[in-house]
Design a protein around this motif. Sequence first.
Motif, PDB file in Angstrom:
ATOM      1  N   ASP A  60       0.847  -1.195   0.000  1.00  0.00           N
ATOM      2  CA  ASP A  60       0.000   0.000   0.000  1.00  0.00           C
ATOM      3  C   ASP A  60       0.881   1.244   0.000  1.00  0.00           C
ATOM      4  O   ASP A  60       2.099   1.164   0.217  1.00  0.00           O
ATOM      5  CB  ASP A  60      -0.956   0.012   1.192  1.00  0.00           C
ATOM      6  CG  ASP A  60      -0.252  -0.117   2.536  1.00  0.00           C
ATOM      7  OD1 ASP A  60       0.613   0.730   2.852  1.00  0.00           O
ATOM      8  OD2 ASP A  60      -0.552  -1.074   3.279  1.00  0.00           O
ATOM      9  N   GLU A  62       1.086   3.765   2.052  1.00  0.00           N
ATOM     10  CA  GLU A  62       1.698   4.144   3.326  1.00  0.00           C
ATOM     11  C   GLU A  62       2.984   3.367   3.568  1.00  0.00           C
ATOM     12  O   GLU A  62       4.011   3.938   3.957  1.00  0.00           O
ATOM     13  CB  GLU A  62       0.715   3.893   4.469  1.00  0.00           C
ATOM     14  CG  GLU A  62       1.249   4.305   5.830  1.00  0.00           C
ATOM     15  CD  GLU A  62       0.249   4.053   6.945  1.00  0.00           C
ATOM     16  OE1 GLU A  62       0.627   4.223   8.125  1.00  0.00           O
ATOM     17  OE2 GLU A  62      -0.904   3.672   6.649  1.00  0.00           O
ATOM     18  N   ARG A  66       7.286   4.773   3.435  1.00  0.00           N
ATOM     19  CA  ARG A  66       8.328   4.599   4.460  1.00  0.00           C
ATOM     20  C   ARG A  66       9.663   4.203   3.833  1.00  0.00           C
ATOM     21  O   ARG A  66      10.713   4.401   4.436  1.00  0.00           O
ATOM     22  CB  ARG A  66       7.886   3.551   5.483  1.00  0.00           C
ATOM     23  CG  ARG A  66       6.740   4.011   6.372  1.00  0.00           C
ATOM     24  CD  ARG A  66       6.619   3.156   7.626  1.00  0.00           C
ATOM     25  NE  ARG A  66       6.256   1.781   7.333  1.00  0.00           N
ATOM     26  CZ  ARG A  66       4.996   1.339   7.292  1.00  0.00           C
ATOM     27  NH1 ARG A  66       3.984   2.180   7.484  1.00  0.00           N
ATOM     28  NH2 ARG A  66       4.746   0.078   7.048  1.00  0.00           N
TER      29      ARG A  66
END
Length: 320
Positions: A60, A62, A66
């Motif tokens: 995903d 998100e 990172r």
Amino acid sequence: MQHDNGLRDGASRAVRLESFGGPDVLELQEVPEPHAGDGQIRVRVTAAGLNPMDWLMTADAEAAARFGLTLPVGFGTDFAGVVDQVGAGTSDYVVGDRVFGAALSRAVADHVVLDADGHIASGIAHHTPDGVDDRTAATLSIAGSTAAAALDVLDLGPDDTVLLGGAGGGVGVFAVQLARIAGARVVGTGSPSSAEYLRSLGAEPVAYGEGLTDRVRAIGGTFTAALDLHGTDTVQAARELGVPDGRICTIAGQVDGVPAANGANAGPEALANIARLVAAGRVRVPIAATFPVEDIRAAVELQAARHVRGKVVIDLCPQP
């Protein structure tokens, strides 16, 4: 002009994602062939090893953020192959050198371009020792460096007995054997069906799950260290067994007071040392399955199921 492999002049192949998600969004695409610039090398990839982080960080937006990934994005990090271009100002490699290494989320491709003195984000390569085949070399970077970093935290020796959670996974393959080379006794958790596999790596097997602490106590001995490669269940058991927090390490879970390890923190010679141990036959890397790159979705489905014993490798061209 189109070649026998179906590619046009100046084209190459790479597994790409146009949207984040599971194995169904992976596509083998025709892409412009990359070239080495100044201070860079290009590697003709022969094999790419899969790791859980490959699909976790592209699941995903998100998770991808990172790791600094944006769409469209490649897939896979571990690779092995042969240097086929060397840019100006590069002296550590020549065309024909066999190498292995890591290229963050772009390794499953016919070619990867790396900075000759790079890191995982820009790509990093190491010379492959004689006696290590490319499929094996393609499994070393992420799992090997993670295991080495974790064991650096624990600093194991002949007086240690270590509880190793998730011993049969990709990192566990290396962690068990490196701990044994350090002289430690290893008790490794896994499914009941993995017991013989864990013994073959050098661990005394114990079934994970509820009641773990009691089963470990029944094995006997004083536990002095623990490494949790899956979550935090092994941390809890280690604490109940009296292991101090400073001698417990995690790689996937976070527990207050317990050190965590990351492959990026491995020593500069860690991977070269592991490769030499493999070449010498002191560390072995079970290859659970190999897939042609055209079957990338099936390969990732198998690896993501977390039941495979050993490493899953993608073949990109005939092995040398």
